[in-house]
Design a protein around this motif. Structure first.
Motif, PDB file in Angstrom:
ATOM      1  N   GLY A  85      95.190 100.825  87.075  1.00 40.75           N
ATOM      2  CA  GLY A  85      94.026 101.696  86.951  1.00 40.75           C
ATOM      3  C   GLY A  85      93.652 101.875  85.492  1.00 40.75           C
ATOM      4  N   ILE A  86      92.388 102.174  85.268  1.00 44.04           N
ATOM      5  CA  ILE A  86      91.896 102.269  83.896  1.00 44.04           C
ATOM      6  C   ILE A  86      92.462 103.473  83.159  1.00 44.04           C
ATOM      7  N   TRP A  87      92.630 104.586  83.830  1.00 48.02           N
ATOM      8  CA  TRP A  87      93.094 105.784  83.137  1.00 48.02           C
ATOM      9  C   TRP A  87      94.579 105.714  82.832  1.00 48.02           C
ATOM     10  N   ARG A  88      95.369 105.184  83.754  1.00 51.64           N
ATOM     11  CA  ARG A  88      96.800 105.010  83.454  1.00 51.64           C
ATOM     12  C   ARG A  88      97.010 103.967  82.365  1.00 51.64           C
ATOM     13  N   GLY A  89      96.191 102.922  82.388  1.00 49.57           N
ATOM     14  CA  GLY A  89      96.283 101.904  81.344  1.00 49.57           C
ATOM     15  C   GLY A  89      95.914 102.456  79.979  1.00 49.57           C
ATOM     16  N   LEU A  90      94.841 103.258  79.944  1.00 46.50           N
ATOM     17  CA  LEU A  90      94.441 103.896  78.685  1.00 46.50           C
ATOM     18  C   LEU A  90      95.506 104.881  78.222  1.00 46.50           C
ATOM     19  N   ASN A  91      96.096 105.594  79.166  1.00 51.32           N
ATOM     20  CA  ASN A  91      97.170 106.530  78.838  1.00 51.32           C
ATOM     21  C   ASN A  91      98.353 105.790  78.207  1.00 51.32           C
ATOM     22  N   ARG A  92      98.753 104.671  78.797  1.00 51.33           N
ATOM     23  CA  ARG A  92      99.865 103.884  78.243  1.00 51.33           C
ATOM     24  C   ARG A  92      99.543 103.391  76.837  1.00 51.33           C
ATOM     25  N   LEU A  93      98.317 102.899  76.660  1.00 53.24           N
ATOM     26  CA  LEU A  93      97.922 102.366  75.361  1.00 53.24           C
ATOM     27  C   LEU A  93      97.935 103.443  74.291  1.00 53.24           C
ATOM     28  N   LEU A  94      97.356 104.598  74.589  1.00 54.83           N
ATOM     29  CA  LEU A  94      97.281 105.664  73.590  1.00 54.83           C
ATOM     30  C   LEU A  94      98.651 106.266  73.301  1.00 54.83           C
ATOM     31  N   ILE A  95      99.501 106.383  74.311  1.00 56.97           N
ATOM     32  CA  ILE A  95     100.838 106.925  74.062  1.00 56.97           C
ATOM     33  C   ILE A  95     101.660 105.948  73.229  1.00 56.97           C
ATOM     34  N   CYS A  96     101.552 104.648  73.498  1.00 58.06           N
ATOM     35  CA  CYS A  96     102.280 103.671  72.668  1.00 58.06           C
ATOM     36  C   CYS A  96     101.782 103.690  71.225  1.00 58.06           C
ATOM     37  N   GLN A  97     100.463 103.800  71.046  1.00 59.61           N
ATOM     38  CA  GLN A  97      99.923 103.906  69.684  1.00 59.61           C
ATOM     39  C   GLN A  97     100.412 105.187  69.008  1.00 59.61           C
ATOM     40  N   GLY A  98     100.481 106.272  69.765  1.00 57.47           N
ATOM     41  CA  GLY A  98     100.966 107.533  69.210  1.00 57.47           C
ATOM     42  C   GLY A  98     102.427 107.463  68.804  1.00 57.47           C
ATOM     43  N   ALA A 146     102.132  97.879  69.184  1.00 58.05           N
ATOM     44  CA  ALA A 146     101.938  98.920  70.200  1.00 58.05           C
ATOM     45  C   ALA A 146     100.998  98.442  71.299  1.00 58.05           C
ATOM     46  N   ALA A 147      99.944  97.709  70.942  1.00 52.47           N
ATOM     47  CA  ALA A 147      99.030  97.180  71.962  1.00 52.47           C
ATOM     48  C   ALA A 147      99.745  96.146  72.828  1.00 52.47           C
ATOM     49  N   TYR A 148     100.636  95.382  72.246  1.00 50.55           N
ATOM     50  CA  TYR A 148     101.404  94.397  73.022  1.00 50.55           C
ATOM     51  C   TYR A 148     102.373  95.083  73.984  1.00 50.55           C
ATOM     52  N   LEU A 149     103.058  96.104  73.510  1.00 47.86           N
ATOM     53  CA  LEU A 149     104.058  96.785  74.331  1.00 47.86           C
ATOM     54  C   LEU A 149     103.453  97.718  75.374  1.00 47.86           C
TER      55      LEU A 149
END
Length: 182
Positions: A85-98, A146-149
């Motif tokens: 899903g788009i929101w879970r994917g965005l959540n994963r991306l932003l948390i990894c960047q954080g 972070a984007a890779y992970l």
């Protein structure tokens, strides 16, 4: 063995503890999310720092932008493949960047603490003000890592569904098998 029910004070204490743990968990997630969002939002400012348009982009930045676009495309493809899903994917991306940004800030803080102890703080501050390629390489590399992970590796249904326990099946015995065992 029977367990006793908690008293009213124990229930209130237990509820308060659960509530505070939930609040702290939410604050941790929100802080990492916002730090990741600020990191991604500051990338254009870091790339176009002099305000001269495309003439401002260095060769390292020209290499960074297509790699980030490819990693984000990979992230979206894996989110679709694993039905994240788009929101879970965005959540994963932003948390990894954080998380990567928090690690970078922790490293700068530890380096500052060491430099304060050795009376070389002014040298560190003058180094941090400079625009050196090593710090840009590290910051761009941490964003790419972070984007890779952040890409999902398994579907949500496989992670959240408990494994079914096998049902015990009794063997059936035929009359011929009964005669043979006698």
């Amino acid at each position: 063995m029977q367990t006793r029910e908690l008293s009213l004070v124990g229930k209130l204490d237990n509820g308060l503890t659960k509530g505070l743990c939930l609040l702290l968990s939410w604050l941790k997630t929100a802080s990492l999310w916002w730090l990741g969002l600020l990191t991604l939002a500051s990338l254009p400012l870091l790339i176009f720092e002099y305000g001269e348009g495309l003439a401002d982009i260095s060769p390292m930045e020209w290499g960074f932008m297509p790699l980030l676009a490819l990693l984000l495309w990979r992230h979206v493809r894996y989110c679709r493949h694993f039905t994240t899903g788009i929101w879970r994917g965005l959540n994963r991306l932003l948390i990894c960047q954080g998380i990567m940004s928090a690690l970078g800030l922790l490293l700068v803080g530890l380096l500052t603490a060491v430099m304060v102890q050795t009376d070389h703080l002014q040298e560190l501050l003058s180094y941090l003000k400079q625009d050196d390629p090593i710090s840009k390489f590290v910051s761009f590399g941490s964003v790419l890592l972070a984007a890779y992970l952040a890409a999902p590796t398994a579907g949500i249904t496989t992670l959240s569904m408990p494994k079914a326990t096998p049902i015990r099946v009794e063997p059936t015995v035929t009359p011929a098998a009964k005669e043979a065992s006698l």
